[in-house]
Design a protein around this motif. Structure first.
Motif, PDB file in Angstrom:
ATOM      1  N   ALA A  57       0.837  -1.206   0.000  1.00  0.00           N
ATOM      2  CA  ALA A  57       0.000   0.000   0.000  1.00  0.00           C
ATOM      3  C   ALA A  57       0.874   1.258   0.000  1.00  0.00           C
ATOM      4  O   ALA A  57       0.583   2.226  -0.713  1.00  0.00           O
ATOM      5  CB  ALA A  57      -0.939  -0.010   1.199  1.00  0.00           C
ATOM      6  N   ALA A  58       1.946   1.248   0.772  1.00  0.00           N
ATOM      7  CA  ALA A  58       2.839   2.411   0.811  1.00  0.00           C
ATOM      8  C   ALA A  58       3.517   2.625  -0.543  1.00  0.00           C
ATOM      9  O   ALA A  58       3.623   3.753  -1.032  1.00  0.00           O
ATOM     10  CB  ALA A  58       3.889   2.228   1.904  1.00  0.00           C
ATOM     11  N   TRP A  59       3.974   1.548  -1.175  1.00  0.00           N
ATOM     12  CA  TRP A  59       4.610   1.662  -2.492  1.00  0.00           C
ATOM     13  C   TRP A  59       3.622   2.232  -3.513  1.00  0.00           C
ATOM     14  O   TRP A  59       3.948   3.096  -4.299  1.00  0.00           O
ATOM     15  CB  TRP A  59       5.124   0.303  -2.955  1.00  0.00           C
ATOM     16  CG  TRP A  59       5.639   0.297  -4.363  1.00  0.00           C
ATOM     17  CD1 TRP A  59       4.963  -0.104  -5.472  1.00  0.00           C
ATOM     18  CD2 TRP A  59       6.916   0.743  -4.813  1.00  0.00           C
ATOM     19  NE1 TRP A  59       5.747   0.046  -6.592  1.00  0.00           N
ATOM     20  CE2 TRP A  59       6.956   0.568  -6.218  1.00  0.00           C
ATOM     21  CE3 TRP A  59       8.039   1.267  -4.186  1.00  0.00           C
ATOM     22  CZ2 TRP A  59       8.070   0.898  -6.983  1.00  0.00           C
ATOM     23  CZ3 TRP A  59       9.154   1.589  -4.956  1.00  0.00           C
ATOM     24  CH2 TRP A  59       9.147   1.407  -6.336  1.00  0.00           C
ATOM     25  N   ASN A  60       2.400   1.769  -3.484  1.00  0.00           N
ATOM     26  CA  ASN A  60       1.410   2.175  -4.477  1.00  0.00           C
ATOM     27  C   ASN A  60       0.878   3.590  -4.275  1.00  0.00           C
ATOM     28  O   ASN A  60       0.384   4.194  -5.215  1.00  0.00           O
ATOM     29  CB  ASN A  60       0.247   1.189  -4.505  1.00  0.00           C
ATOM     30  CG  ASN A  60       0.613  -0.091  -5.219  1.00  0.00           C
ATOM     31  OD1 ASN A  60       1.606  -0.169  -5.920  1.00  0.00           O
ATOM     32  ND2 ASN A  60      -0.184  -1.112  -5.016  1.00  0.00           N
ATOM     33  N   ARG A  61       0.979   4.132  -3.070  1.00  0.00           N
ATOM     34  CA  ARG A  61       0.421   5.472  -2.861  1.00  0.00           C
ATOM     35  C   ARG A  61       1.486   6.570  -2.799  1.00  0.00           C
ATOM     36  O   ARG A  61       1.156   7.732  -2.609  1.00  0.00           O
ATOM     37  CB  ARG A  61      -0.469   5.501  -1.622  1.00  0.00           C
ATOM     38  CG  ARG A  61       0.265   5.540  -0.330  1.00  0.00           C
ATOM     39  CD  ARG A  61      -0.687   5.750   0.856  1.00  0.00           C
ATOM     40  NE  ARG A  61       0.005   5.377   2.066  1.00  0.00           N
ATOM     41  CZ  ARG A  61      -0.105   4.217   2.674  1.00  0.00           C
ATOM     42  NH1 ARG A  61      -0.925   3.313   2.206  1.00  0.00           N
ATOM     43  NH2 ARG A  61       0.585   3.949   3.765  1.00  0.00           N
ATOM     44  N   THR A 114      -6.955   6.214  -6.399  1.00  0.00           N
ATOM     45  CA  THR A 114      -6.829   5.208  -5.370  1.00  0.00           C
ATOM     46  C   THR A 114      -5.412   4.670  -5.312  1.00  0.00           C
ATOM     47  O   THR A 114      -4.595   4.910  -6.193  1.00  0.00           O
ATOM     48  CB  THR A 114      -7.794   4.036  -5.618  1.00  0.00           C
ATOM     49  OG1 THR A 114      -7.429   3.417  -6.850  1.00  0.00           O
ATOM     50  CG2 THR A 114      -9.232   4.514  -5.652  1.00  0.00           C
ATOM     51  N   ALA A 115      -5.130   3.912  -4.292  1.00  0.00           N
ATOM     52  CA  ALA A 115      -3.792   3.375  -4.074  1.00  0.00           C
ATOM     53  C   ALA A 115      -3.375   2.367  -5.124  1.00  0.00           C
ATOM     54  O   ALA A 115      -2.203   2.071  -5.258  1.00  0.00           O
ATOM     55  CB  ALA A 115      -3.722   2.735  -2.683  1.00  0.00           C
ATOM     56  N   ASN A 116      -4.292   1.804  -5.885  1.00  0.00           N
ATOM     57  CA  ASN A 116      -3.890   0.793  -6.854  1.00  0.00           C
ATOM     58  C   ASN A 116      -3.504   1.387  -8.190  1.00  0.00           C
ATOM     59  O   ASN A 116      -3.420   0.685  -9.180  1.00  0.00           O
ATOM     60  CB  ASN A 116      -4.962  -0.292  -7.012  1.00  0.00           C
ATOM     61  CG  ASN A 116      -6.224   0.234  -7.644  1.00  0.00           C
ATOM     62  OD1 ASN A 116      -6.312   1.411  -8.017  1.00  0.00           O
ATOM     63  ND2 ASN A 116      -7.212  -0.632  -7.784  1.00  0.00           N
ATOM     64  N   GLY A 117      -3.234   2.673  -8.234  1.00  0.00           N
ATOM     65  CA  GLY A 117      -2.640   3.233  -9.424  1.00  0.00           C
ATOM     66  C   GLY A 117      -3.550   4.034 -10.305  1.00  0.00           C
ATOM     67  O   GLY A 117      -3.250   4.212 -11.469  1.00  0.00           O
TER      68      GLY A 117
END
Length: 121
Positions: A57-61, A114-117
């Motif tokens: 989640a941290a990498w994606n956001r 969103t966090a998924n890109g």
């Protein structure tokens, strides 16, 4: 299936390591490249463990560098004014694709990304 956003610095997709991945955890690494990237030593382990999910989640956001965001905005403004569909313009559009979905349009609420890109809520 875990979806990791591309590298914020070079747009490379992280690759799953067949050597380090197993039934319970997937190990993702930044791919090797001739062009040095400051994130080239990144490794992300993904499993059902809560700390692994938090790492994903941290990498994606994470935020894009300001210069990349400015480049995406400048390219959008250029295309809106010029409606340029030349081969070079299309190549630029393709190169920015990995970043563009994470840069909201003007007046678009930040929370729609969103966090998924970049999928919109």
């Amino acid at each position: 299936m875990v979806k990791l956003a591309p590298c914020p610095f070079c747009a490379a997709e992280l690759e799953e390591s067949a050597v380090f991945s197993n039934r319970t955890a997937k190990h993702f690494m930044h791919p090797p490249s001739d062009d040095p990237c400051i994130a080239s030593s990144i490794n992300i382990i993904v499993s059902d463990r809560e700390d692994d999910q938090q790492r994903v989640a941290a990498w994606n956001r994470r935020t894009l560098p300001a210069d990349v965001t400015e480049l995406v905005v400048a390219a959008r403004e250029f295309w809106e004014v010029n409606e340029d569909m030349s081969l070079k313009s299309c190549a630029l559009d393709k190169a920015l694709e990995a970043f563009a979905e994470r840069v909201p349009y003007e007046n678009e609420p930040e929370d729609t990304i969103t966090a998924n890109g970049g999928d919109h809520a």
